[in-house]
Scaffold this motif. Structure first.
Motif, short mmCIF file in Angstrom:
data_model
loop_
_atom_site.label_atom_id
_atom_site.label_comp_id
_atom_site.label_asym_id
_atom_site.label_seq_id
_atom_site.Cartn_x
_atom_site.Cartn_y
_atom_site.Cartn_z
N ILE A 58 1.63 7.17 -6.68
CA ILE A 58 0.45 7.79 -7.00
C ILE A 58 0.62 9.49 -6.69
CG2 ILE A 58 -2.07 8.65 -6.14
CD1 ILE A 58 -2.65 5.45 -5.79
N MET A 59 1.68 9.35 -5.92
CA MET A 59 2.12 10.65 -5.52
C MET A 59 3.25 11.24 -6.55
SD MET A 59 0.29 11.92 -3.12
CE MET A 59 1.11 13.39 -2.76
N LYS A 60 3.86 10.53 -7.14
CA LYS A 60 4.70 10.96 -8.14
C LYS A 60 3.80 11.20 -9.32
CE LYS A 60 8.70 7.76 -7.17
NZ LYS A 60 9.35 6.45 -7.89
N LEU A 61 2.77 10.50 -9.58
CA LEU A 61 1.94 10.98 -10.82
C LEU A 61 1.20 12.33 -10.59
CD1 LEU A 61 0.80 10.34 -13.39
CD2 LEU A 61 -1.00 8.63 -12.25
N ASN A 119 0.88 -1.18 -0.31
CA ASN A 119 -0.06 -0.13 -0.25
C ASN A 119 0.88 1.22 0.03
OD1 ASN A 119 -2.54 -1.12 -0.18
ND2 ASN A 119 -2.67 -1.49 1.94
N ALA A 120 2.04 1.26 0.91
CA ALA A 120 2.94 2.48 0.69
C ALA A 120 3.58 2.80 -0.58
CB ALA A 120 3.95 2.37 1.98
N ALA A 121 3.83 1.52 -1.31
CA ALA A 121 4.69 1.68 -2.51
C ALA A 121 3.59 2.19 -3.62
CB ALA A 121 5.07 0.25 -3.03
N ILE A 122 2.21 1.83 -3.42
CA ILE A 122 1.16 2.18 -4.45
C ILE A 122 1.07 3.90 -4.20
CG2 ILE A 122 -1.18 2.14 -4.78
CD1 ILE A 122 -0.94 -0.93 -4.31
N GLN A 123 0.99 4.08 -3.01
CA GLN A 123 0.59 5.61 -2.67
C GLN A 123 2.03 6.37 -3.08
OE1 GLN A 123 -2.52 6.18 -2.20
NE2 GLN A 123 -2.28 7.34 -0.22
N ASN A 125 0.82 17.94 -11.88
CA ASN A 125 0.61 19.39 -11.50
C ASN A 125 1.58 20.16 -11.72
OD1 ASN A 125 -2.26 19.44 -10.34
ND2 ASN A 125 -1.38 17.81 -9.01
N THR A 126 2.75 19.52 -12.39
CA THR A 126 3.94 20.36 -12.85
C THR A 126 4.02 21.07 -14.16
OG1 THR A 126 5.33 18.87 -11.31
CG2 THR A 126 6.54 20.15 -13.03
N PRO A 127 4.04 22.13 -14.43
CA PRO A 127 3.88 22.75 -15.66
C PRO A 127 5.04 22.44 -16.57
CG PRO A 127 4.08 24.65 -13.94
CD PRO A 127 4.21 23.32 -13.38
#
Length: 97
Positions: free
Chosen positions: A83-86, A76-80, A91-93
């Motif tokens: 997801i945060m990287k994505l 679950n931590a690896a999935i999270q 959200n990065t221009p």
């Protein structure tokens, strides 16, 4: 998720914790089921829904649900983390390169 929360409790308190969490989450589950039912009715045909029900009632479908519900915390931590990287990427221009 409930299984993971229960596992964090002392062994003697796990049965009561499971019962309490299941009771407290019942209305949330009902709302989620209604949301999924409305969505699935829009995107699947009745025949596809019948096939999905058959799969999830099969031994493999039941195993898949059980495995999914019992993922270790590190998975679950690896999935999270991914997801945060994505989220950061989305959200990065663009740099224009």
């Amino acid at each position: 998720m409930i299984a993971q929360a229960v596992e964090k409790q002392p062994a003697a308190a796990q049965a009561q914790a499971r019962a309490d969490l299941l009771k407290a989450s019942a209305s949330i589950r009902e709302d989620l089921m209604a949301t999924f039912a409305a969505y699935y009715a829009k995107v699947f045909t009745p025949a596809e829904l019948k096939d999905l029900v058959a799969f999830y009632q099969s031994p493999l479908g039941l195993k898949m649900v059980r495995v999914e519900e019992q993922k270790p915390a590190e998975v679950n931590a690896a999935i999270q983390q991914q997801i945060m990287k994505l989220v950061v990427l989305l959200n990065t221009p663009p740099t224009g390169k």
